[in-house]
Design a protein around this motif. Structure first.
Motif, PDB file in Angstrom:
ATOM      1  N   MET A 172      38.614  39.998  42.367  1.00 54.03           N
ATOM      2  CA  MET A 172      38.667  40.279  40.938  1.00 54.03           C
ATOM      3  C   MET A 172      39.750  41.301  40.634  1.00 54.03           C
ATOM      4  SD  MET A 172      36.564  38.342  39.376  1.00 54.03           S
ATOM      5  CE  MET A 172      36.836  37.081  40.605  1.00 54.03           C
ATOM      6  N   GLY A 173      39.883  42.282  41.559  1.00 58.58           N
ATOM      7  CA  GLY A 173      40.925  43.284  41.393  1.00 58.58           C
ATOM      8  C   GLY A 173      42.303  42.647  41.326  1.00 58.58           C
ATOM      9  N   ALA A 174      42.393  41.439  41.872  1.00 62.09           N
ATOM     10  CA  ALA A 174      43.677  40.754  41.930  1.00 62.09           C
ATOM     11  C   ALA A 174      44.272  40.561  40.544  1.00 62.09           C
ATOM     12  CB  ALA A 174      43.504  39.402  42.612  1.00 62.09           C
ATOM     13  N   VAL A 175      43.424  40.217  39.583  1.00 64.80           N
ATOM     14  CA  VAL A 175      43.920  39.922  38.248  1.00 64.80           C
ATOM     15  C   VAL A 175      44.622  41.145  37.665  1.00 64.80           C
ATOM     16  CG1 VAL A 175      43.266  39.159  35.941  1.00 64.80           C
ATOM     17  CG2 VAL A 175      42.087  38.243  37.939  1.00 64.80           C
ATOM     18  N   LYS A 176      44.142  42.320  38.051  1.00 61.05           N
ATOM     19  CA  LYS A 176      44.750  43.554  37.541  1.00 61.05           C
ATOM     20  C   LYS A 176      46.192  43.742  38.012  1.00 61.05           C
ATOM     21  CE  LYS A 176      40.311  45.968  37.535  1.00 61.05           C
ATOM     22  NZ  LYS A 176      39.519  46.849  38.373  1.00 61.05           N
ATOM     23  N   ARG A 198      51.473  41.656  36.392  1.00 59.54           N
ATOM     24  CA  ARG A 198      52.355  42.444  35.544  1.00 59.54           C
ATOM     25  C   ARG A 198      53.425  41.582  34.898  1.00 59.54           C
ATOM     26  NH1 ARG A 198      52.107  45.472  40.252  1.00 59.54           N
ATOM     27  NH2 ARG A 198      53.943  44.316  40.839  1.00 59.54           N
ATOM     28  N   MET A 199      53.467  40.326  35.258  1.00 62.71           N
ATOM     29  CA  MET A 199      54.480  39.446  34.679  1.00 62.71           C
ATOM     30  C   MET A 199      53.803  38.170  34.171  1.00 62.71           C
ATOM     31  SD  MET A 199      56.321  38.233  38.205  1.00 62.71           S
ATOM     32  CE  MET A 199      56.598  39.860  38.875  1.00 62.71           C
ATOM     33  N   PRO A 200      54.505  37.387  33.343  1.00 63.20           N
ATOM     34  CA  PRO A 200      53.871  36.196  32.770  1.00 63.20           C
ATOM     35  C   PRO A 200      53.319  35.284  33.872  1.00 63.20           C
ATOM     36  CG  PRO A 200      56.026  36.572  31.793  1.00 63.20           C
ATOM     37  CD  PRO A 200      55.882  37.554  32.907  1.00 63.20           C
ATOM     38  N   ARG A 201      52.244  34.622  33.536  1.00 64.42           N
ATOM     39  CA  ARG A 201      51.602  33.733  34.489  1.00 64.42           C
ATOM     40  C   ARG A 201      52.573  32.697  35.049  1.00 64.42           C
ATOM     41  NH1 ARG A 201      45.798  30.952  34.753  1.00 64.42           N
ATOM     42  NH2 ARG A 201      46.350  29.284  36.165  1.00 64.42           N
ATOM     43  N   ALA A 202      53.406  32.136  34.170  1.00 57.40           N
ATOM     44  CA  ALA A 202      54.335  31.080  34.608  1.00 57.40           C
ATOM     45  C   ALA A 202      55.271  31.583  35.707  1.00 57.40           C
ATOM     46  CB  ALA A 202      55.150  30.561  33.419  1.00 57.40           C
ATOM     47  N   VAL A 203      55.752  32.817  35.551  1.00 58.26           N
ATOM     48  CA  VAL A 203      56.665  33.400  36.539  1.00 58.26           C
ATOM     49  C   VAL A 203      55.928  33.617  37.857  1.00 58.26           C
ATOM     50  CG1 VAL A 203      58.107  35.397  37.103  1.00 58.26           C
ATOM     51  CG2 VAL A 203      58.050  34.503  34.751  1.00 58.26           C
ATOM     52  N   ARG A 204      54.759  34.204  37.756  1.00 58.05           N
ATOM     53  CA  ARG A 204      53.917  34.466  38.916  1.00 58.05           C
ATOM     54  C   ARG A 204      53.618  33.153  39.666  1.00 58.05           C
ATOM     55  NH1 ARG A 204      53.301  39.500  40.786  1.00 58.05           N
ATOM     56  NH2 ARG A 204      51.682  40.510  39.571  1.00 58.05           N
ATOM     57  N   GLU A 205      53.320  32.113  38.891  1.00 59.88           N
ATOM     58  CA  GLU A 205      52.974  30.827  39.495  1.00 59.88           C
ATOM     59  C   GLU A 205      54.157  30.251  40.266  1.00 59.88           C
ATOM     60  OE1 GLU A 205      49.901  28.767  36.841  1.00 59.88           O
ATOM     61  OE2 GLU A 205      51.305  27.147  37.318  1.00 59.88           O
ATOM     62  N   ASP A 217      46.359  33.028  53.173  1.00 61.65           N
ATOM     63  CA  ASP A 217      46.673  34.448  53.368  1.00 61.65           C
ATOM     64  C   ASP A 217      48.181  34.672  53.433  1.00 61.65           C
ATOM     65  OD1 ASP A 217      44.184  36.019  53.653  1.00 61.65           O
ATOM     66  OD2 ASP A 217      43.748  34.535  55.204  1.00 61.65           O
ATOM     67  N   GLU A 218      48.852  33.862  54.267  1.00 64.31           N
ATOM     68  CA  GLU A 218      50.288  34.112  54.412  1.00 64.31           C
ATOM     69  C   GLU A 218      51.066  33.708  53.166  1.00 64.31           C
ATOM     70  OE1 GLU A 218      50.619  30.610  57.656  1.00 64.31           O
ATOM     71  OE2 GLU A 218      52.367  31.912  57.633  1.00 64.31           O
ATOM     72  N   ILE A 219      50.569  32.684  52.462  1.00 63.88           N
ATOM     73  CA  ILE A 219      51.233  32.290  51.216  1.00 63.88           C
ATOM     74  C   ILE A 219      51.125  33.422  50.186  1.00 63.88           C
ATOM     75  CG2 ILE A 219      51.115  30.702  49.241  1.00 63.88           C
ATOM     76  CD1 ILE A 219      50.316  28.507  51.319  1.00 63.88           C
ATOM     77  N   ALA A 220      49.922  33.986  50.073  1.00 65.05           N
ATOM     78  CA  ALA A 220      49.715  35.092  49.132  1.00 65.05           C
ATOM     79  C   ALA A 220      50.597  36.282  49.512  1.00 65.05           C
ATOM     80  CB  ALA A 220      48.239  35.498  49.112  1.00 65.05           C
ATOM     81  N   GLU A 221      50.640  36.582  50.807  1.00 60.44           N
ATOM     82  CA  GLU A 221      51.434  37.726  51.256  1.00 60.44           C
ATOM     83  C   GLU A 221      52.921  37.518  50.951  1.00 60.44           C
ATOM     84  OE1 GLU A 221      50.720  38.846  55.332  1.00 60.44           O
ATOM     85  OE2 GLU A 221      52.442  40.232  55.281  1.00 60.44           O
ATOM     86  N   LEU A 222      53.399  36.299  51.260  1.00 62.42           N
ATOM     87  CA  LEU A 222      54.814  35.991  51.012  1.00 62.42           C
ATOM     88  C   LEU A 222      55.130  36.057  49.515  1.00 62.42           C
ATOM     89  CD1 LEU A 222      57.418  35.119  52.488  1.00 62.42           C
ATOM     90  CD2 LEU A 222      56.709  32.738  52.184  1.00 62.42           C
ATOM     91  N   TYR A 224      44.130  31.646  44.315  1.00 64.39           N
ATOM     92  CA  TYR A 224      43.024  30.721  44.021  1.00 64.39           C
ATOM     93  C   TYR A 224      42.755  30.639  42.515  1.00 64.39           C
ATOM     94  CZ  TYR A 224      41.796  29.842  48.881  1.00 64.39           C
ATOM     95  OH  TYR A 224      41.821  29.411  50.172  1.00 64.39           O
ATOM     96  N   LEU A 225      42.887  31.779  41.839  1.00 63.08           N
ATOM     97  CA  LEU A 225      42.660  31.785  40.391  1.00 63.08           C
ATOM     98  C   LEU A 225      43.665  30.881  39.675  1.00 63.08           C
ATOM     99  CD1 LEU A 225      41.045  33.175  38.034  1.00 63.08           C
ATOM    100  CD2 LEU A 225      42.940  34.813  37.907  1.00 63.08           C
ATOM    101  N   TYR A 226      44.911  30.949  40.106  1.00 66.76           N
ATOM    102  CA  TYR A 226      45.978  30.177  39.446  1.00 66.76           C
ATOM    103  C   TYR A 226      46.037  28.725  39.921  1.00 66.76           C
ATOM    104  CZ  TYR A 226      48.260  34.215  37.257  1.00 66.76           C
ATOM    105  OH  TYR A 226      48.560  35.295  36.485  1.00 66.76           O
ATOM    106  N   LEU A 227      45.922  28.528  41.238  1.00 66.68           N
ATOM    107  CA  LEU A 227      46.171  27.189  41.787  1.00 66.68           C
ATOM    108  C   LEU A 227      44.921  26.521  42.336  1.00 66.68           C
ATOM    109  CD1 LEU A 227      48.991  26.234  41.330  1.00 66.68           C
ATOM    110  CD2 LEU A 227      49.279  28.585  42.040  1.00 66.68           C
ATOM    111  N   ASN A 228      43.805  27.216  42.305  1.00 65.59           N
ATOM    112  CA  ASN A 228      42.501  26.605  42.566  1.00 65.59           C
ATOM    113  C   ASN A 228      42.114  26.397  44.036  1.00 65.59           C
ATOM    114  OD1 ASN A 228      40.068  25.649  41.476  1.00 65.59           O
ATOM    115  ND2 ASN A 228      40.718  23.559  41.963  1.00 65.59           N
TER     116      ASN A 228
END
Lengths: 233, 233
Positions: free
Chosen positions: B1-5, B8-15, B37-42, B51-55
């Motif tokens: 949940m802390g992840a959403v915090k 800092r940039m638009p969702r589209a960019v983050r995605e 894990d490694e995808i998130a880290e990279l 998971y929130l964005y791409l399920n």
């Protein structure tokens, strides 16, 4: 355990029947959807006997890939008769290839679709066989170049590229032919010869297609010059 | 949940950053071995945010296939400039294709290897895109035939076969070029033009390679006659 009692023929014969059933099931239903139950039923044996002989679904699938890959490779080698002129060799090799893939559509689906669609281990099995066929085609193109009785100025790297292109074209056409009612092996082979031979043939004769001079020179392997065509007379 | 915090940039960019990281990881390590894990880290984000964005890993992979497939299709379409002579269109389309696959080797590995290697759903995604490219190439060959200002006697079915052959050859060459140090996009495109264009070019001009008369007539689609070559003058 009772399954072993049903054995009335040599193990080798029984095993081939299991592989026949497995290739058909994997080819038509896909690796995931295929069940050991239906493979055993189609082979007319019990499921424990399939496991006793072939160990697991993975090993059974690997055995299918190897058997179908060997059969295809041998058919192509037998087809490309050495001693003929290069275009005749290519024609007979391609005809053998398309005849084999048309007669064994399930085997072809196992090799070209299923084996590449279910994990790196299976994919590596077919990649090794494909490399063997590419090497064979490379030799055929080199022999054609020698037959041309002149230096066709074909660097080794470009010959490798041509062999990759030919094999990729043949694979793609085999998928298409098996999915398109009424296309014969001879038609597929003739289409590919029309596509490929005049190209290779021109190349052997020193006639190269060369790119327009609109985006800088090509360096290295191809040796192509600028301009639209460059018949070397 | 802390992840959403951490957003800092638009969702589209983050995605897009997540997809960049995923394409790189899937392309280089393979679908199975790649971890969230490694995808998130990279991507520089937390795993819950991915998971929130791409399920799910499956949905993330599907999103990668679609993004990379769309980019490749658009690059090829943009490359094949209508209005040029057919061989120039084909050359520029092929150059665009090989330039794109060379610049995006991970994207190409996702599309041509990973997506076909991990199940029917992913394979169907790329099959649909491939069908679109084949249809585009078919139109290009038909346009070339019209440009030739004569009836090249090309039945629709043979044009489909030629398009399949060309696409298969290009796919195979792209794999090879990306695995072979020092092969440039221009070299790959020139090799394929040398392989294919003279063949197609001869065909457009009514010069067909025809098979030897040693195994019965060819019926139907190709319309090829017997004999070695048949320049129609």
């Amino acid at each position: 355990m009772g399954a072993v009692k049903t054995k009335r023929m040599p193990r080798a014969v029984r095993e081939q029947q299991m592989l026949d059933a497995a290739v058909r099931t994997f080819g038509q239903r896909g690796y995931m959807a295929a069940s050991m139950d239906e493979i055993a039923e189609l082979a007319g044996v019990s499921k424990p006997l399939v496991y006793l002989y072939l160990n697991s679904k993975e090993d059974l699938f690997t055995a299918c890939i190897r058997r179908e890959g060997t059969a295809l490779t041998e058919a192509v080698r037998a087809g490309a008769r050495p001693g003929l002129p290069a275009d005749r060799q290519l024609w007979s090799g391609l005809t053998a290839f398309f005849t084999h893939t048309a007669r064994h559509p399930d085997g072809w689906a196992v090799l070209h679709l299923q084996a590449r669609t279910h994990g790196e281990v299976f994919a590596a099995e077919v990649a090794a066989m494909r490399a063997e066929i590419v090497a064979f085609v490379t030799q055929l193109i080199l022999a054609a170049a020698r037959d041309a009785h002149r230096d066709p100025d074909l660097p080794e790297r470009e010959v490798s590229g041509l062999a990759e292109a030919l094999v990729g074209a043949a694979e793609s056409l085999a998928d298409w032919a098996n999915a398109t009612p009424g296309v014969t092996a001879r038609q597929s082979a003739a289409t590919l010869m029309n596509f490929a031979w005049a190209g290779l043939g021109d190349l052997m004769a020193g006639r190269r297609w060369t790119p327009p001079d609109d985006s800088g020179p090509i360096t290295g392997a191809t040796g192509a010059q600028t301009g639209r065509t460059s018949p070397v007379t």
